[in-house]
Design a protein around this motif. Sequence first.
Motif, PDB file in Angstrom:
ATOM      1  N   LEU A 164      60.867  70.026  82.215  1.00  0.00           N
ATOM      2  CA  LEU A 164      61.855  69.682  81.198  1.00  0.00           C
ATOM      3  C   LEU A 164      62.944  70.749  81.148  1.00  0.00           C
ATOM      4  O   LEU A 164      62.657  71.942  81.092  1.00  0.00           O
ATOM      5  CB  LEU A 164      61.184  69.590  79.823  1.00  0.00           C
ATOM      6  N   ASP A 165      64.196  70.306  81.139  1.00  0.00           N
ATOM      7  CA  ASP A 165      65.358  71.184  81.003  1.00  0.00           C
ATOM      8  C   ASP A 165      65.980  70.921  79.637  1.00  0.00           C
ATOM      9  O   ASP A 165      66.610  69.888  79.413  1.00  0.00           O
ATOM     10  CB  ASP A 165      66.357  70.896  82.127  1.00  0.00           C
TER      11      ASP A 165
ATOM     12  N   GLY B 141      72.993  70.026  79.953  1.00  0.00           N
ATOM     13  CA  GLY B 141      74.397  69.929  80.357  1.00  0.00           C
ATOM     14  C   GLY B 141      74.577  68.886  81.442  1.00  0.00           C
ATOM     15  O   GLY B 141      74.068  67.762  81.334  1.00  0.00           O
ATOM     16  N   VAL B 142      75.264  69.247  82.516  1.00  0.00           N
ATOM     17  CA  VAL B 142      75.509  68.305  83.609  1.00  0.00           C
ATOM     18  C   VAL B 142      74.351  68.289  84.618  1.00  0.00           C
ATOM     19  O   VAL B 142      74.463  67.699  85.679  1.00  0.00           O
ATOM     20  CB  VAL B 142      76.835  68.613  84.336  1.00  0.00           C
ATOM     21  N   GLY B 143      73.250  68.952  84.264  1.00  0.00           N
ATOM     22  CA  GLY B 143      72.057  68.884  85.105  1.00  0.00           C
ATOM     23  C   GLY B 143      71.909  70.005  86.113  1.00  0.00           C
ATOM     24  O   GLY B 143      71.060  69.914  87.001  1.00  0.00           O
TER      25      GLY B 143
ATOM     26  N   GLY C  71      65.966  66.045  81.663  1.00  0.00           N
ATOM     27  CA  GLY C  71      66.838  66.876  80.857  1.00  0.00           C
ATOM     28  C   GLY C  71      67.244  66.185  79.576  1.00  0.00           C
ATOM     29  O   GLY C  71      67.364  64.957  79.524  1.00  0.00           O
ATOM     30  N   ILE C  72      67.454  66.989  78.543  1.00  0.00           N
ATOM     31  CA  ILE C  72      67.960  66.470  77.273  1.00  0.00           C
ATOM     32  C   ILE C  72      69.125  67.337  76.834  1.00  0.00           C
ATOM     33  O   ILE C  72      69.094  68.573  76.991  1.00  0.00           O
ATOM     34  CB  ILE C  72      66.852  66.431  76.189  1.00  0.00           C
ATOM     35  N   ASP C  73      70.179  66.697  76.315  1.00  0.00           N
ATOM     36  CA  ASP C  73      71.342  67.434  75.837  1.00  0.00           C
ATOM     37  C   ASP C  73      71.966  66.666  74.686  1.00  0.00           C
ATOM     38  O   ASP C  73      71.905  65.429  74.634  1.00  0.00           O
ATOM     39  CB  ASP C  73      72.369  67.633  76.958  1.00  0.00           C
ATOM     40  N   LEU C  74      72.595  67.411  73.789  1.00  0.00           N
ATOM     41  CA  LEU C  74      73.185  66.815  72.602  1.00  0.00           C
ATOM     42  C   LEU C  74      74.486  66.079  72.905  1.00  0.00           C
ATOM     43  O   LEU C  74      74.923  65.238  72.115  1.00  0.00           O
ATOM     44  CB  LEU C  74      73.440  67.926  71.573  1.00  0.00           C
TER      45      LEU C  74
ATOM     46  N   VAL D 237      58.805  74.169  81.295  1.00  0.00           N
ATOM     47  CA  VAL D 237      60.002  73.938  80.483  1.00  0.00           C
ATOM     48  C   VAL D 237      60.963  75.095  80.741  1.00  0.00           C
ATOM     49  O   VAL D 237      60.542  76.259  80.796  1.00  0.00           O
ATOM     50  CB  VAL D 237      59.671  73.866  78.979  1.00  0.00           C
ATOM     51  N   LEU D 238      62.241  74.775  80.917  1.00  0.00           N
ATOM     52  CA  LEU D 238      63.252  75.805  81.107  1.00  0.00           C
ATOM     53  C   LEU D 238      64.404  75.567  80.148  1.00  0.00           C
ATOM     54  O   LEU D 238      64.645  74.433  79.724  1.00  0.00           O
ATOM     55  CB  LEU D 238      63.767  75.839  82.543  1.00  0.00           C
ATOM     56  N   ALA D 239      65.100  76.652  79.797  1.00  0.00           N
ATOM     57  CA  ALA D 239      66.213  76.517  78.858  1.00  0.00           C
ATOM     58  C   ALA D 239      67.235  77.619  79.073  1.00  0.00           C
ATOM     59  O   ALA D 239      66.879  78.779  79.298  1.00  0.00           O
ATOM     60  CB  ALA D 239      65.705  76.557  77.416  1.00  0.00           C
TER      61      ALA D 239
END
Length: 244
Positions: A44-45, A49-51, A68-71, A110-112
């Motif tokens: 999970l990222d 962002g744009v991946g 990936g998840i982004d707002l 998981v990375l962030a």
Amino acid sequence: METSTDRVLGNRLQLMQPRDGYRAAIDPVLLAAAVPAKSGERVLDLGCGVGTAALCLAGRVAGVAVHGIDLQPALVALAVRNAAANGLADRASFESGDLLGFKDRAFDHVLANPPYLARATASISPNPIKAMANVEGDAKLTDWVACAIAAAKDGGSVTFIHRADRAPELRACMMLGLGSLHLLPLLPRADAAAKRILLQGIKGAPAGFQECAPWPLHEADGTFTAATQAILRDAAALPLRAPA
């Protein structure tokens, strides 16, 4: 939104990203290189962002599935297009959403690469994309770490890249749910203080902390060190701990 297409990992990966505002630099590439993922695992990222980080990892490790998840929906749409453009659509998926409500609990890693600046002390850019990428919103650093820990399986890794001056805060957050913490200071050059750090912990591992030998990114003349070039151009890994 006007975009440009750039290449990373020695032209192995092409990335469409906004021409103005936040643009991926080397931080997400280094972050992806530090994740000890293996074929068949799910990653999970958070704040994808744009991946960039997710796709760098999928490009480096065959058989890894990334999500990936982004707002920001516009960035997620670009991440989906980037996955398809690089032949990774079968192993990369992305969604628009708030990590505060994220409920998936089945990831091996998981990375962030969260916003580096606390809102109370930040000068906020008028560009909304850059502002959201650089400055914390409703989700504070504690929330990012809590989400990452909750999403990881027992035995899974959680890896963050962040500003060196926030390392004590990040370490304190990660100690609440992770053990065997390994911190890698990233130096602009060998004789300079760290500006970034990588910090990785293992869910369910015994408490512990180790600071790794610092990693200089550049030579004195400003060129990348050979070890850093291997990551940025040859898709080499950046292990924070010895293989199990």
